[in-house]
Design a protein around this motif. Structure first.
Motif, PDB file in Angstrom:
ATOM      1  N   GLY A   1     -15.018 -43.619  27.125  1.00  0.00           N
ATOM      2  CA  GLY A   1     -14.917 -42.554  26.140  1.00  0.00           C
ATOM      3  C   GLY A   1     -14.251 -41.324  26.728  1.00  0.00           C
ATOM      4  N   LEU A   2     -14.602 -41.017  27.986  1.00  0.00           N
ATOM      5  CA  LEU A   2     -13.975 -39.891  28.681  1.00  0.00           C
ATOM      6  C   LEU A   2     -12.481 -40.126  28.839  1.00  0.00           C
ATOM      7  N   LEU A   3     -12.122 -41.353  29.211  1.00  0.00           N
ATOM      8  CA  LEU A   3     -10.714 -41.691  29.382  1.00  0.00           C
ATOM      9  C   LEU A   3      -9.964 -41.584  28.064  1.00  0.00           C
TER      10      LEU A   3
ATOM     11  N   ALA B   1      -6.084 -38.951  24.703  1.00  0.00           N
ATOM     12  CA  ALA B   1      -5.813 -38.373  23.386  1.00  0.00           C
ATOM     13  C   ALA B   1      -5.224 -36.980  23.536  1.00  0.00           C
ATOM     14  N   ALA B   2      -5.776 -36.209  24.463  1.00  0.00           N
ATOM     15  CA  ALA B   2      -5.227 -34.871  24.716  1.00  0.00           C
ATOM     16  C   ALA B   2      -3.824 -34.963  25.287  1.00  0.00           C
ATOM     17  N   GLU B   3      -3.610 -35.938  26.173  1.00  0.00           N
ATOM     18  CA  GLU B   3      -2.278 -36.144  26.750  1.00  0.00           C
ATOM     19  C   GLU B   3      -1.269 -36.515  25.662  1.00  0.00           C
TER      20      GLU B   3
ATOM     21  N   GLY C   1     -23.172 -41.118  22.972  1.00  0.00           N
ATOM     22  CA  GLY C   1     -22.543 -40.969  24.288  1.00  0.00           C
ATOM     23  C   GLY C   1     -21.033 -41.112  24.218  1.00  0.00           C
ATOM     24  N   TRP C   2     -20.557 -42.055  23.380  1.00  0.00           N
ATOM     25  CA  TRP C   2     -19.116 -42.243  23.218  1.00  0.00           C
ATOM     26  C   TRP C   2     -18.475 -40.997  22.620  1.00  0.00           C
TER      27      TRP C   2
ATOM     28  N   THR D   1     -15.604 -34.392  25.690  1.00  0.00           N
ATOM     29  CA  THR D   1     -15.470 -33.912  27.068  1.00  0.00           C
ATOM     30  C   THR D   1     -14.106 -34.271  27.636  1.00  0.00           C
ATOM     31  N   GLY D   2     -13.679 -35.514  27.414  1.00  0.00           N
ATOM     32  CA  GLY D   2     -12.378 -35.938  27.912  1.00  0.00           C
ATOM     33  C   GLY D   2     -11.237 -35.154  27.293  1.00  0.00           C
ATOM     34  N   ALA D   3     -11.345 -34.872  25.992  1.00  0.00           N
ATOM     35  CA  ALA D   3     -10.292 -34.102  25.320  1.00  0.00           C
ATOM     36  C   ALA D   3     -10.235 -32.674  25.855  1.00  0.00           C
ATOM     37  N   LEU D   4     -11.396 -32.088  26.128  1.00  0.00           N
ATOM     38  CA  LEU D   4     -11.429 -30.734  26.690  1.00  0.00           C
ATOM     39  C   LEU D   4     -10.811 -30.706  28.086  1.00  0.00           C
TER      40      LEU D   4
END
Length: 246
Positions: A28-30, A35-37, A148-149, A155-158
């Protein structure tokens, strides 16, 4: 273990699913980072995970969207990747099919690898569970994983929004798929499906709109199915031969 209430069944599902956070959390973090990338902001990345809630399909759709693939091709490709969920649902129907419609609708949204694997094993080993207890256990298997996902995606997007584009994180996407596929190659039929899909995907890259992904996937599935049939027939012939000799 006998379940006395739906509440205890739910919390048992929560406890049984806890180890899967070690897998779903990093993925999920990845996804959030990638997604942000790809240019999605935090609300968009979160909405993506909330609407789809299917890791491999999300990664597939994200990659195709990055390549400006037509929306219909993106949808078909994501559905093709997630076809296994239809088989999961069919397998769970004998256990959950008598539940109210709204519960079955919620369960359909929450059918993922972990919830299916835990639930079908529990239902087979505990045949005396009632339908409400089974449904409670099923929902419990997502009691930690689903939130959690979503949290991991945010968190990953931030974090991903702060990573320079020059880092080239898009390269992590194929590595993530390799990590997901590797443990699934457990039988000769799986290996045949994998290598046929690889062989077909190379020339299929010439097809427009990334249709090569769908073509390679279909070729791999057909080859894997044929390999499984051939192996079953070969095993049957060997068994018949031993019986004649004995």
């Amino acid at each position: 273990m006998a379940f006395t209430t739906t509440k205890s069944a739910f919390w048992r599902g929560v406890r049984d699913s806890a180890p899967f956070l070690l897998v779903s959390g990093p993925f999920g973090l990845l996804f959030g980072v990638l997604a942000a990338e790809a240019g999605l902001n935090v609300p968009e990345a979160f909405t993506f995970s909330l609407a789809v809630f299917a890791g491999s399909a999300q990664f597939t759709a994200l990659q195709l969207l990055q390549e400006n693939t037509p929306l219909m091709i993106v949808l078909v490709s994501a559905l093709a990747v997630n076809l296994r969920v239809a088989m999961y649902s069919a397998s769970l129907t004998p256990y959950l099919g008598d539940a109210p419609l709204w519960q079955r609708a919620c369960a359909a949204y929450l059918v993922v690898d972990q919830s299916y694997a835990l639930s079908v094993v529990k239902f087979e080993t505990e045949p005396d569970m009632t339908v409400p207890q089974r449904m409670a256990y099923f929902f419990g298997t997502n009691g930690l994983v689903a939130p959690g996902w979503m949290i991991a995606t945010i968190t990953g997007a931030l974090v991903g929004a702060q990573i320079p584009e020059s880092w080239g994180l898009d390269f992590v996407l194929p590595l993530a798929f390799l990590a997901m596929i590797g443990p699934m190659l457990r039988t000769p039929a799986h290996l045949v499906a994998c290598f046929v899909a690889i062989a077909v995907s190379l020339p299929a890259t010439l097809l427009p709109y990334n249709l090569g992904l769908i073509v390679a996937g279909l070729a791999g599935m057909m080859a894997g199915a044929q390999a499984e049939l051939w192996l079953e027939r070969a095993a049957a012939r060997q068994t018949a031969k031993r019986e004649r000799q004995s």
